[in-house]
Design an enzyme around this catalytic site. Structure first.
Site, PDB file in Angstrom:
ATOM      1  CG  ASP A  53      -1.962   1.056   1.217  1.00 48.75           C
ATOM      2  OD1 ASP A  53      -1.881   1.977   0.379  1.00 48.75           O
ATOM      3  OD2 ASP A  53      -2.880   1.004   2.061  1.00 48.75           O
ATOM      4  CG  ASP A 109      -3.937   5.679  -0.738  1.00 36.66           C
ATOM      5  OD1 ASP A 109      -2.898   4.982  -0.675  1.00 36.66           O
ATOM      6  OD2 ASP A 109      -4.778   5.726   0.177  1.00 36.66           O
ATOM      7  CG  HIS A 117      -9.601   7.168   1.913  1.00 35.50           C
ATOM      8  ND1 HIS A 117      -8.677   8.011   1.326  1.00 35.50           N
ATOM      9  CD2 HIS A 117      -8.989   5.956   1.997  1.00 35.50           C
ATOM     10  CE1 HIS A 117      -7.564   7.346   1.081  1.00 35.50           C
ATOM     11  NE2 HIS A 117      -7.721   6.093   1.476  1.00 35.50           N
ATOM     12  CG  HIS A 155      -7.810   8.843   5.521  1.00 33.68           C
ATOM     13  ND1 HIS A 155      -6.997   8.358   6.525  1.00 33.68           N
ATOM     14  CD2 HIS A 155      -7.758   7.905   4.547  1.00 33.68           C
ATOM     15  CE1 HIS A 155      -6.483   7.191   6.163  1.00 33.68           C
ATOM     16  NE2 HIS A 155      -6.938   6.897   4.974  1.00 33.68           N
ATOM     17  CD  GLU A 157      -7.425   1.534   1.129  1.00 32.31           C
ATOM     18  OE1 GLU A 157      -6.346   1.134   1.596  1.00 32.31           O
ATOM     19  OE2 GLU A 157      -7.899   2.664   1.398  1.00 32.31           O
ATOM     20  CD  GLU A 208      -5.773   2.765  -1.648  1.00 31.53           C
ATOM     21  OE1 GLU A 208      -6.264   3.781  -1.121  1.00 31.53           O
ATOM     22  OE2 GLU A 208      -4.775   2.184  -1.195  1.00 31.53           O
TER      23      GLU A 208
END
Length: 247
Positions: A20, A31, A100, A108, A133, A228
């Site tokens: 990640d 992300d 998110h 976030h 994600e 993700e």
């Protein structure tokens, strides 16, 4: 654990590893995550979670309810099974983890994208960035904090907090200079010149200036996977900005 100073972990054939990562340009964050396994018996688990992420991306769009994205993810993920040592497991979405929204210098940004049905009826909007994600598990499908913490992030919304310890002030100055409100780990603190920072870091966490992000674990012995991508909801299209030639 790789982000803890002095860690000597070695990957084994039967390990399932989640990678990640994030990158940014002037605070605009991508992300992204994928799962790596060596033993092909875990392929159905990995495939199920990857397909669930793709389903979440497909379901996303301007004016779409967040709960509807979660329902699409759950339906696809739970349609997959994996056989491990003669036992068949349904791939379960980890219900207390989610995607998110993302804002400038804020990983976030306030909206959560569930990976199970129900939850927020808030709608996605134009020009928003989202991390779609998903997490799948052969365990209970619920995680808890466990083991040594390596990752931290300065609280984006925290206002000025008076600090009495000089070491805390020095560490906060180092965090502000090197990381701002982006995530960091203990190894990076040492690389930036911090030493004997344990008490100062605990003080910053206790005062809510810095948030700790310890490892998240399902039941012992189960296997989990994660995928993700980051998407941008343009007015006329949906762009997967973390998509590359190899993923």
């Amino acid at each position: 654990f790789w982000w803890l100073p002095g860690d000597t972990t070695v990957l084994e054939y039967d390990d399932v590893v989640k990678i990640d990562f994030g990158t940014h340009i002037n605070g605009r964050i991508i992300d992204c995550a994928f799962t790596l396994s060596f033993n092909p018996r875990y392929d159905p688990l990995v495939k199920g979670v990857q397909e669930a992420t793709e389903a979440g991306i497909k379901a996303s769009g301007v004016d779409v309810r967040l709960c509807d994205v979660g329902a699409a993810v759950q339906e696809v993920m739970e349609s997959h099974e994996v056989e491990i040592d003669g036992q068949v497991y349904q791939v379960k979405p980890i219900r207390n983890l989610n995607g998110h929204s993302i804002g400038p210098y804020r990983i976030h940004a306030g909206k959560t994208v569930p990976i199970v049905k129900g939850g927020e009826t808030t709608r996605m909007e134009e020009n928003e960035f989202y991390a779609i994600e998903t997490f799948g598990s052969t365990g209970r499908g619920q995680v808890h904090d466990d083991m040594d913490c390596s990752h931290y992030m300065k609280n984006f919304d925290q206002q000025f907090v008076p600090l009495r310890l000089q070491s805390s002030k020095q560490l906060l100055n180092l965090i502000n200079k090197n990381f701002g409100t982006l995530a960091f780990c203990k190894r990076w603190l040492e690389r930036a010149g911090a030493s004997r920072y344990a008490m100062a870091l605990k003080d910053l966490c206790d005062k809510g200036v810095v948030d700790a992000y310890p490892p998240l674990c399902d039941i012992k012995g189960c296997y989990t996977a994660q995928f993700e991508h980051t998407i941008l909801l343009r007015p006329t299209c949906k762009e997967i900005i973390s998509r590359g030639d190899d993923y």
